[in-house]
Design a protein around this motif. Structure first.
Motif, PDB file in Angstrom:
ATOM      1  N   ILE A 103      -8.721   8.490   1.079  1.00 47.99           N
ATOM      2  CA  ILE A 103      -8.147   9.166  -0.094  1.00 47.99           C
ATOM      3  C   ILE A 103      -8.879  10.489  -0.346  1.00 47.99           C
ATOM      4  O   ILE A 103      -8.249  11.521  -0.565  1.00 47.99           O
ATOM      5  N   SER A 142      -7.721  13.070   1.791  1.00 48.27           N
ATOM      6  CA  SER A 142      -6.257  13.226   1.722  1.00 48.27           C
ATOM      7  C   SER A 142      -5.605  12.884   3.061  1.00 48.27           C
ATOM      8  O   SER A 142      -4.709  13.566   3.522  1.00 48.27           O
ATOM      9  N   TYR A 193      -3.338  10.604   4.605  1.00 45.77           N
ATOM     10  CA  TYR A 193      -2.306   9.621   4.252  1.00 45.77           C
ATOM     11  C   TYR A 193      -1.366   9.394   5.425  1.00 45.77           C
ATOM     12  O   TYR A 193      -0.276   9.958   5.475  1.00 45.77           O
ATOM     13  N   TYR A 206      -3.245   2.969  -2.101  1.00 54.82           N
ATOM     14  CA  TYR A 206      -3.252   3.838  -0.924  1.00 54.82           C
ATOM     15  C   TYR A 206      -1.855   3.899  -0.300  1.00 54.82           C
ATOM     16  O   TYR A 206      -1.382   4.978   0.081  1.00 54.82           O
ATOM     17  N   ARG A 251       0.326   6.245  -2.108  1.00 53.28           N
ATOM     18  CA  ARG A 251      -0.050   7.626  -1.776  1.00 53.28           C
ATOM     19  C   ARG A 251       0.510   8.041  -0.412  1.00 53.28           C
ATOM     20  O   ARG A 251       0.962   9.170  -0.240  1.00 53.28           O
TER      21      ARG A 251
END
Length: 180
Positions: A113, A116, A118, A168, A171
């Motif tokens: 996270i 960033s 993802y 998560y 996201r």
């Protein structure tokens, strides 16, 4: 006095090959046995434990070892309490290891996270790790015969790990929706 009935196994296995000794030890630990000393361990008496110890007795004989399985009870409540505390302490140790792995899991997701990062691949990898945690906790619970103190804490931490992965996943899905 409760009079818990235990199965007492005493065994000797030749030192070589070491793999056979280790296999016996692993099977007993996997069943949740508590060692009173080297080659002497206890399990609560259940039909499953009787069956599995008889099979292990056969494995020990094949390894040219010796074993005896006895049914036993504690001399008095104080002795019984001592044994139950040993079982609980062993399980609490296992729960503590589990909790450490939960910390590792949460740190790993937090790192993704923070960066960033993802990706579906990362989400899948973390999902596999969460499944491993679930399986591990189920194994510990199965051999937690007397309700170790850290059982509830471990169950809560697993829920926390599930929540962390759900966050998560959201996201990841959001990041990929934005890419469209």
């Amino acid at each position: 006095m409760q009079n818990i009935v235990w199965l007492l196994l005493t065994y000797k296995v030749p030192p070589e090959p070491a793999a056979r000794r280790i296999a016996v030890w692993r099977k007993l630990k996997g069943m949740g046995a508590v060692y009173l000393q080297n080659g002497v361990c206890l399990l609560p008496k259940t039909d499953d434990h009787v069956r599995r110890l008889k099979m292990l007795e056969n494995d020990i004989a094949e390894a040219r070892g010796e074993s005896v399985i006895l049914e036993t009870v504690a001399l008095d409540q104080a002795q019984e309490n001592k044994v139950v505390e040993r079982f609980k302490a062993d399980r609490d140790e296992a729960y503590a290891e589990f909790l450490d792995k939960c910390n590792d899991f949460e740190r790993e997701v937090a790192k993704e996270i923070a960066a960033s990062h993802y990706s579906y691949a990362e989400l899948e990898e973390n999902d596999v790790d969460l499944k491993k945690l679930r399986g591990w906790l189920a194994k510990i619970r199965k051999i937690d015969f007397y309700g170790a103190e850290r059982a509830a804490e471990a169950a809560e931490r697993l829920k926390g790990c599930e929540a962390v992965l759900d966050d998560y996943a959201r996201r990841v899905f959001d990041a990929h929706d934005e890419d469209r």
